[in-house]
Design a protein around this motif. Structure first.
Motif, PDB file in Angstrom:
ATOM      1  N   LEU A 226       0.836  -1.198   0.000  1.00 46.63           N
ATOM      2  CA  LEU A 226       0.000   0.000   0.000  1.00 46.63           C
ATOM      3  C   LEU A 226       0.875   1.255   0.000  1.00 46.63           C
ATOM      4  N   TYR A 227       1.914   1.267   0.810  1.00 46.24           N
ATOM      5  CA  TYR A 227       2.846   2.400   0.877  1.00 46.24           C
ATOM      6  C   TYR A 227       3.520   2.634  -0.475  1.00 46.24           C
ATOM      7  N   GLU A 228       3.947   1.561  -1.109  1.00 43.70           N
ATOM      8  CA  GLU A 228       4.635   1.676  -2.405  1.00 43.70           C
ATOM      9  C   GLU A 228       3.721   2.315  -3.447  1.00 43.70           C
ATOM     10  N   ARG A 229       2.469   1.886  -3.490  1.00 44.86           N
ATOM     11  CA  ARG A 229       1.522   2.474  -4.452  1.00 44.86           C
ATOM     12  C   ARG A 229       1.251   3.931  -4.119  1.00 44.86           C
ATOM     13  N   TYR A 230       1.124   4.238  -2.840  1.00 46.07           N
ATOM     14  CA  TYR A 230       0.838   5.613  -2.409  1.00 46.07           C
ATOM     15  C   TYR A 230       1.961   6.559  -2.818  1.00 46.07           C
ATOM     16  N   ILE A 231       3.203   6.207  -2.508  1.00 52.14           N
ATOM     17  CA  ILE A 231       4.332   7.074  -2.852  1.00 52.14           C
ATOM     18  C   ILE A 231       4.473   7.202  -4.362  1.00 52.14           C
ATOM     19  N   SER A 232       4.304   6.110  -5.087  1.00 51.76           N
ATOM     20  CA  SER A 232       4.498   6.114  -6.533  1.00 51.76           C
ATOM     21  C   SER A 232       3.468   6.964  -7.260  1.00 51.76           C
ATOM     22  N   VAL A 233       2.268   7.075  -6.696  1.00 48.14           N
ATOM     23  CA  VAL A 233       1.208   7.858  -7.344  1.00 48.14           C
ATOM     24  C   VAL A 233       1.137   9.281  -6.801  1.00 48.14           C
ATOM     25  N   ARG A 234       1.209   9.438  -5.483  1.00 45.71           N
ATOM     26  CA  ARG A 234       0.971  10.744  -4.872  1.00 45.71           C
ATOM     27  C   ARG A 234       2.230  11.586  -4.669  1.00 45.71           C
ATOM     28  N   HIS A 235       3.397  10.962  -4.643  1.00 40.57           N
ATOM     29  CA  HIS A 235       4.611  11.720  -4.301  1.00 40.57           C
ATOM     30  C   HIS A 235       5.786  11.421  -5.237  1.00 40.57           C
ATOM     31  N   ARG A 236       5.482  11.325  -6.511  1.00 39.52           N
ATOM     32  CA  ARG A 236       6.536  11.075  -7.496  1.00 39.52           C
ATOM     33  C   ARG A 236       7.533  12.227  -7.581  1.00 39.52           C
ATOM     34  N   ASP A 237       7.105  13.419  -7.166  1.00 43.16           N
ATOM     35  CA  ASP A 237       7.979  14.592  -7.246  1.00 43.16           C
ATOM     36  C   ASP A 237       8.701  14.862  -5.927  1.00 43.16           C
ATOM     37  N   GLY A 238       8.572  13.968  -4.966  1.00 41.92           N
ATOM     38  CA  GLY A 238       9.157  14.200  -3.648  1.00 41.92           C
ATOM     39  C   GLY A 238      10.436  13.409  -3.423  1.00 41.92           C
ATOM     40  N   ASP A 239      11.082  13.671  -2.286  1.00 41.12           N
ATOM     41  CA  ASP A 239      12.346  13.005  -1.988  1.00 41.12           C
ATOM     42  C   ASP A 239      12.162  11.580  -1.467  1.00 41.12           C
ATOM     43  N   MET A 240      10.897  11.126  -1.350  1.00 44.04           N
ATOM     44  CA  MET A 240      10.650   9.740  -0.933  1.00 44.04           C
ATOM     45  C   MET A 240      10.441   8.810  -2.128  1.00 44.04           C
ATOM     46  N   PHE A 241      10.471   9.383  -3.333  1.00 43.03           N
ATOM     47  CA  PHE A 241      10.338   8.581  -4.547  1.00 43.03           C
ATOM     48  C   PHE A 241      11.712   8.311  -5.137  1.00 43.03           C
ATOM     49  N   PRO A 242      11.989   7.108  -5.613  1.00 45.08           N
ATOM     50  CA  PRO A 242      11.121   5.930  -5.607  1.00 45.08           C
ATOM     51  C   PRO A 242      11.109   5.261  -4.238  1.00 45.08           C
ATOM     52  N   PRO A 243       9.991   4.647  -3.864  1.00 51.75           N
ATOM     53  CA  PRO A 243       9.928   3.977  -2.558  1.00 51.75           C
ATOM     54  C   PRO A 243      10.771   2.709  -2.551  1.00 51.75           C
ATOM     55  N   SER A 244      11.199   2.310  -1.373  1.00 51.66           N
ATOM     56  CA  SER A 244      11.940   1.057  -1.215  1.00 51.66           C
ATOM     57  C   SER A 244      11.587   0.444   0.122  1.00 51.66           C
ATOM     58  N   ARG A 245      11.820  -0.830   0.254  1.00 54.27           N
ATOM     59  CA  ARG A 245      11.529  -1.503   1.522  1.00 54.27           C
ATOM     60  C   ARG A 245      12.425  -0.967   2.630  1.00 54.27           C
ATOM     61  N   GLU A 246      13.683  -0.695   2.296  1.00 54.12           N
ATOM     62  CA  GLU A 246      14.612  -0.161   3.293  1.00 54.12           C
ATOM     63  C   GLU A 246      14.131   1.189   3.812  1.00 54.12           C
ATOM     64  N   GLN A 247      13.701   2.051   2.896  1.00 55.23           N
ATOM     65  CA  GLN A 247      13.174   3.357   3.285  1.00 55.23           C
ATOM     66  C   GLN A 247      11.944   3.201   4.175  1.00 55.23           C
ATOM     67  N   PHE A 248      11.044   2.331   3.775  1.00 55.92           N
ATOM     68  CA  PHE A 248       9.816   2.073   4.530  1.00 55.92           C
ATOM     69  C   PHE A 248      10.124   1.609   5.945  1.00 55.92           C
ATOM     70  N   ASP A 249      11.057   0.649   6.060  1.00 57.36           N
ATOM     71  CA  ASP A 249      11.392   0.107   7.373  1.00 57.36           C
ATOM     72  C   ASP A 249      12.035   1.167   8.269  1.00 57.36           C
ATOM     73  N   SER A 250      12.947   1.972   7.722  1.00 59.65           N
ATOM     74  CA  SER A 250      13.642   2.957   8.550  1.00 59.65           C
ATOM     75  C   SER A 250      12.742   4.130   8.904  1.00 59.65           C
ATOM     76  N   PHE A 251      11.815   4.478   8.019  1.00 61.49           N
ATOM     77  CA  PHE A 251      10.949   5.633   8.241  1.00 61.49           C
ATOM     78  C   PHE A 251       9.759   5.301   9.135  1.00 61.49           C
ATOM     79  N   LEU A 252       9.112   4.177   8.893  1.00 61.44           N
ATOM     80  CA  LEU A 252       7.842   3.885   9.570  1.00 61.44           C
ATOM     81  C   LEU A 252       7.881   2.658  10.474  1.00 61.44           C
ATOM     82  N   ALA A 253       8.563   1.607  10.056  1.00 61.02           N
ATOM     83  CA  ALA A 253       8.542   0.383  10.849  1.00 61.02           C
ATOM     84  C   ALA A 253       9.511   0.438  12.020  1.00 61.02           C
ATOM     85  N   SER A 254      10.491   1.350  11.951  1.00 59.81           N
ATOM     86  CA  SER A 254      11.489   1.469  13.010  1.00 59.81           C
ATOM     87  C   SER A 254      11.069   2.546  14.001  1.00 59.81           C
ATOM     88  N   SER A 255      10.953   2.172  15.264  1.00 61.95           N
ATOM     89  CA  SER A 255      10.548   3.136  16.286  1.00 61.95           C
ATOM     90  C   SER A 255      10.996   2.653  17.652  1.00 61.95           C
TER      91      SER A 255
END
Length: 234
Positions: A108-137
């Motif tokens: 779901l995160y991958e689809r969200y970033i790829s469609v809504r934030h293609r112009d942002g610094d979080m594109f392209p999404p990756s599992r590593e980015q996802f884990d460090s940004f959201l899954a790690s706390s």
């Protein structure tokens, strides 16, 4: 766990601003190897700090003061007509509060970033980015999973503080535009804070002249951290 007297602050070098192309930014942050206590993290939030992964930070730009910490006092929050419509449109959603992200969350995160934030610094999404940004706390984080007919359509990542919830990030099915799931995620967290008897929802930085950050003033009343004081705007 670290208490407030042991917190060490560091500063970044000036770097390109994420919100204004013609400006540089500077950030202060606590040592990412430290693990602040729940009380200290809550106090840092009251002082305008935010969390991204295991990094707790605050803007420290000398020539620009556009990033203003914001929070909503939930007991006096009054949804607008538009927000009430969002609640009604999503009355069929079911929610599940989980201590970790579900196995379907990354897709779901991958689809969200790829469609809504293609112009942002979080594109392209990756599992590593996802884990460090959201899954790690290293804080008291809960993951609110929202479903339609058993299908995951949105996830709100929320930190539980001493005096409220800190809305870290929400991602959702980019094809369900009519539902306004980003708005619904905030409204859901406001109601959840009420059930926990917590007085505030911390929304992050309100930036008046940045469209993607100015929406926070749509939630009224709102409090802004100005000159180290929380000021309420009705």
């Amino acid at each position: 766990m670290t208490d407030s007297k042991e917190i060490k602050l560091y500063a970044t070098h000036p770097h390109p601003c994420s919100y204004f192309d013609d400006r540089e930014a500077k950030t202060i942050f606590i040592d990412p190897d430290m693990s602040p206590s729940h009380a200290v993290y809550s106090e840092l939030s009251r002082r305008g700090f935010r969390r991204s992964g295991n990094h707790i930070y605050r803007p420290d730009c000398k020539s620009c003061k556009e990033c203003i910490a914001s929070r909503v006092p939930v007991s006096t929050f009054a949804p607008t007509r538009s927000q009430r419509k969002v609640l009604n449109r999503n009355a069929d959603l079911t929610s599940e509060i989980m201590p970790t992200l579900s196995e379907h969350a990354y897709d779901l995160y991958e689809r969200y970033i790829s469609v809504r934030h293609r112009d942002g610094d979080m594109f392209p999404p990756s599992r590593e980015q996802f884990d460090s940004f959201l899954a790690s706390s290293n804080t008291a984080t809960v993951y609110v999973h929202l479903y339609v007919d058993g299908v995951l359509v949105a996830v709100a990542v929320t930190d539980v503080l001493d005096d409220g919830l800190s809305a870290i990030y929400t991602f959702y099915d980019p094809e369900l535009n009519r539902r306004s799931l980003g708005v619904y995620g905030i409204l859901w967290q406001i109601e959840y804070a009420k059930t926990l008897n917590l007085p505030y929802i911390y929304l992050g930085y309100w930036i008046r002249d940045c469209q993607k950050m100015a929406y926070k003033s749509d939630y009224r009343p709102i409090e802004l951290l100005i000159n180290s004081r929380w000021v309420r705007l009705n």
